[in-house]
Write an enzyme that holds these catalytic residues in place. Structure first.
Site, mmCIF file in Angstrom:
data_model
loop_
_atom_site.group_PDB
_atom_site.id
_atom_site.type_symbol
_atom_site.label_atom_id
_atom_site.label_comp_id
_atom_site.label_asym_id
_atom_site.label_seq_id
_atom_site.Cartn_x
_atom_site.Cartn_y
_atom_site.Cartn_z
ATOM 1 N N ILE A 189 -4.913 28.525 85.532
ATOM 2 C CA ILE A 189 -5.373 29.666 86.589
ATOM 3 C C ILE A 189 -6.948 30.314 86.125
ATOM 4 C CG2 ILE A 189 -4.431 31.506 87.796
ATOM 5 C CD1 ILE A 189 -2.788 29.065 88.251
ATOM 6 N N ASP B 116 1.803 50.812 76.183
ATOM 7 C CA ASP B 116 1.756 49.504 75.076
ATOM 8 C C ASP B 116 3.186 48.730 75.257
ATOM 9 O OD1 ASP B 116 1.627 47.531 73.225
ATOM 10 O OD2 ASP B 116 1.052 49.066 71.625
ATOM 11 N N GLY C 3 -5.916 39.797 86.698
ATOM 12 C CA GLY C 3 -5.623 38.455 86.645
ATOM 13 C C GLY C 3 -4.284 38.196 87.760
ATOM 14 N N ILE C 4 -3.234 37.428 87.283
ATOM 15 C CA ILE C 4 -2.347 37.318 88.022
ATOM 16 C C ILE C 4 -1.260 38.307 88.393
ATOM 17 C CG2 ILE C 4 0.181 35.842 88.076
ATOM 18 C CD1 ILE C 4 -1.248 33.754 86.386
ATOM 19 N N TYR D 255 3.106 31.016 71.778
ATOM 20 C CA TYR D 255 2.916 31.246 73.313
ATOM 21 C C TYR D 255 4.096 30.366 73.811
ATOM 22 C CZ TYR D 255 1.220 31.565 77.963
ATOM 23 O OH TYR D 255 0.852 31.826 79.427
ATOM 24 N N ARG E 292 -1.395 48.001 80.061
ATOM 25 C CA ARG E 292 -2.239 48.696 78.986
ATOM 26 C C ARG E 292 -3.603 49.420 79.432
ATOM 27 N NH1 ARG E 292 -6.257 46.817 75.534
ATOM 28 N NH2 ARG E 292 -6.020 44.857 76.478
#
Length: 246
Positions: free
Chosen positions: A179, A56, A23-24, A146, A44
């Site tokens: 995104i 982790d 991803g990003i 979050y 990870r």
């Protein structure tokens, strides 16, 4: 008799990237390579990334081990705190375990990484810290844990800017909007009505790409960006206009 001279290889500046496996984070790592840096990735799942460090990062001891391994090659003066987890749930149902996971991975890990790299930055009189926050820090449904963790990341960014500027260290945050990553597409199928509603809510009428965010990271890592610190730049296609304070 001819003689040859050997020009030693010039080491590239290193950048530590948490969550750089996909991803990003992966886009940021590739942009760092393109910009002449050597990305040091901790994530990870890293089997597909030569030289990356598996850890982790929700675990304090495993994070410390990975940071020690990363720093064996010497000080690292650029840091991208990118790793994160969403744990979506409504406010009444958000579990304390989910909350603790979000705080550990999204927030505590960033502090731990900064503290590990800080002595090297201070010794060099230079540092660049980029914290990956989110537009959700402004408020978003199903994001109690979050949003709180990402808002906390912005708060830490501002404090670090005040405290670390005297050492030539800047700290800035990026707040991505929607995104298009593999996780985004899985949760939001391109042809689904909900996905189309998201796209229509974005002034530029598209979702962002990881490369959009990586371009902003590149600017914040640059040594020429030393007069910009403590700021949050929303890479959101204009979604925060009318929501974020001026």
């Amino acid at each position: 008799m001819t003689s040859s001279t050997h020009t030693p290889a010039v080491s590239r500046p290193r950048v530590l990237i948490t969550g750089g496996g996909a991803g990003i984070g992966a886009a940021a790592a590739q942009r760092c390579r393109d910009d002449g840096y050597e990305p040091i990735i901790i994530d990870r799942v890293v089997e597909h990334i030569p030289g990356a460090i598996q850890a982790d990062l929700s675990d304090i001891q495993d994070t410390a081990r990975a940071l020690n391994e990363a720093l064996r090659g010497g000080p690292i003066t650029r840091l991208i705190n990118n790793v994160g987890v969403v744990v979506p749930n409504d406010a009444a149902s958000q579990t304390l375990a989910e909350f603790d996971l979000a705080m550990s991975l999204n927030l505590r890990c960033a502090l731990q990484c900064m503290q590990a790299l800080l002595p090297g930055m201070q010794a060099a009189g230079f540092g660049r810290i980029v914290n990956m926050s989110s537009r959700a820090a402004l408020g978003k449904d199903l994001r109690t844990a979050y949003a709180a963790s990402k808002a906390g990341l912005i708060g830490m960014t501002r404090v670090w800017a005040l405290e670390l500027g005297q050492y030539g260290i800047t700290a800035n945050a990026i707040g991505p909007g929607p995104i298009r990553t593999a996780l985004f597409d899985k949760a939001n199928p391109p042809d689904a009505p909900r996905t189309q509603k998201i796209i229509q809510s974005v002034p530029v009428k598209r979702v962002g790409t990881p490369e959009d965010v990586a371009h902003t990271v590149s600017y914040m890592l640059d040594e020429r960006s030393g007069f910009v610190t403590g700021q949050v730049l929303y890479v959101c296609g204009g979604m925060t206009v009318g929501v974020a304070s001026v």
